[in-house]
Enzyme design. Structure first.
Site, PDB file in Angstrom:
ATOM      1  N   GLU A 209      -0.429  -6.157 -11.899  1.00 43.23           N
ATOM      2  CA  GLU A 209       0.779  -6.332 -11.089  1.00 43.23           C
ATOM      3  C   GLU A 209       1.276  -7.758 -11.253  1.00 43.23           C
ATOM      4  OE1 GLU A 209      -1.473  -7.221  -6.820  1.00 43.23           O
ATOM      5  OE2 GLU A 209      -0.633  -5.246  -7.212  1.00 43.23           O
ATOM      6  N   HIS A 248       0.267  -7.508  -2.191  1.00 43.91           N
ATOM      7  CA  HIS A 248      -0.883  -8.401  -2.209  1.00 43.91           C
ATOM      8  C   HIS A 248      -0.492  -9.874  -2.141  1.00 43.91           C
ATOM      9  CE1 HIS A 248      -3.192  -5.059  -4.488  1.00 43.91           C
ATOM     10  NE2 HIS A 248      -3.441  -4.994  -3.196  1.00 43.91           N
TER      11      HIS A 248
END
Length: 301
Positions: A209, A248
């Protein structure tokens, strides 16, 4: 065979008397995980799902011979729980807890230097070796025994990718969620090195990511160290605007670095196929396996 955990791994659940830990202890036991002890300070003598509870990790290790633990404790206690497991010289420690302060993890990482314990997480779904053991919250029923290893920064994408592989008839050795925090115990290269040395793992799926340079570093490492095991990838966050955190704590584009485009370019440059969307992960792995000539070995239908 898989990596890090198997049917012989003896597991401690830290924080076992908590609601989430009790629920997942039952799930892990039902999957076949050998949970030999739980730990909650001040609650020694209790029994949870048939598992005896001890006051300290060291007490649990001395009584049961445990060599791994999984941590389900609130963020403010998590760093101390990791350090307690390290001091007990466990081989593997999985920390599920999210929102651990970065400063706490800096201290943990420094303390762990030179120690034998491998940390997975924090802020991760854990690790599962198919049909042998699972430590964490990964759903077991979506897995199928096979020859593809899965590494992911994202918890839910670990499940989605694994489900797609199973639906395509592609089984897995081990799925490991390394977590999305900026400071963690195990990163892509660490997991890739383990899969490289696992004879049952013939190919690897990487789920990355935005944020940081872990995927770019992994691409370079793969090109230099793992030419014989094909890798497929997916990078989440293509539409993320610069400077905005997405999910995150580690998933943030800053200083013009860490974009999905940068990561995809680095992976493509060393011959790694990258799925265009989440929905294409499974079919992209199939494409990679066919190109490498190992589809028949990896297809378990």
């Amino acid at each position: 065979m898989g990596i890090l955990v198997n049917k012989d791994t003896k597991v401690i659940v830290q924080g076992i008397t908590g609601k989430a830990a009790t629920f997942h202890t039952k799930q892990m036991l039902e999957y076949g995980t050998k949970i030999v002890a739980g730990v909650t300070p001040g609650k020694a003598g209790q029994v949870v799902e048939g598992v005896p509870v001890f006051n300290t990790v060291r007490d649990a290790v001395e009584a049961t011979g445990a060599n791994a633990s999984v941590i389900y404790v609130p963020a403010r206690f998590a760093a101390d729980s990791i350090l307690e497991a390290v001091d007990a010289e466990l081989d593997v420690v999985v920390c599920i807890t999210e929102h651990i302060p970065v400063q706490d993890m800096v201290k943990v990482r420094r303390y762990m230097e030179g120690k034998k314990t491998r940390l997975i997480g924090p802020n991760c779904p854990g690790i599962l070796t198919t049909d042998e053991a699972k430590l964490g919250i990964i759903p077991g029923y979506i897995h199928r025994k096979g020859h593809v290893g899965v590494i992911s920064r994202s918890g839910t994408l670990t499940y989605e990718a694994t489900f797609q592989l199973t639906a395509a008839g592609i089984g897995q050795t081990t799925a490991i969620g390394i977590g999305g925090d900026p400071i963690k115990g195990t990163d892509f290269i660490d997991a890739l090195a383990l899969f490289k040395d696992d004879p049952d793992t013939l190919s690897v799926l990487m789920i990355g990511e935005i944020g940081g340079t872990a995927e770019e570093d992994a691409a370079k490492w793969i090109a230099e160290n793992m030419p014989d095991k094909p890798v497929t990838a997916f990078i989440s966050g293509r539409q993320a605007p610069p400077g905005k955190r997405m999910g995150h704590a580690g998933a943030i584009i800053s200083g013009g670095k860490g974009t999905a485009a940068d990561k995809i370019k680095a992976l493509n440059a060393v011959g790694i196929e990258v799925a265009d969307t989440v929905a294409h992960i499974g079919e992209t792995v199939v494409k990679t396996l066919k190109k490498a000539g190992i589809y028949e070995q990896c297809h378990t239908c």
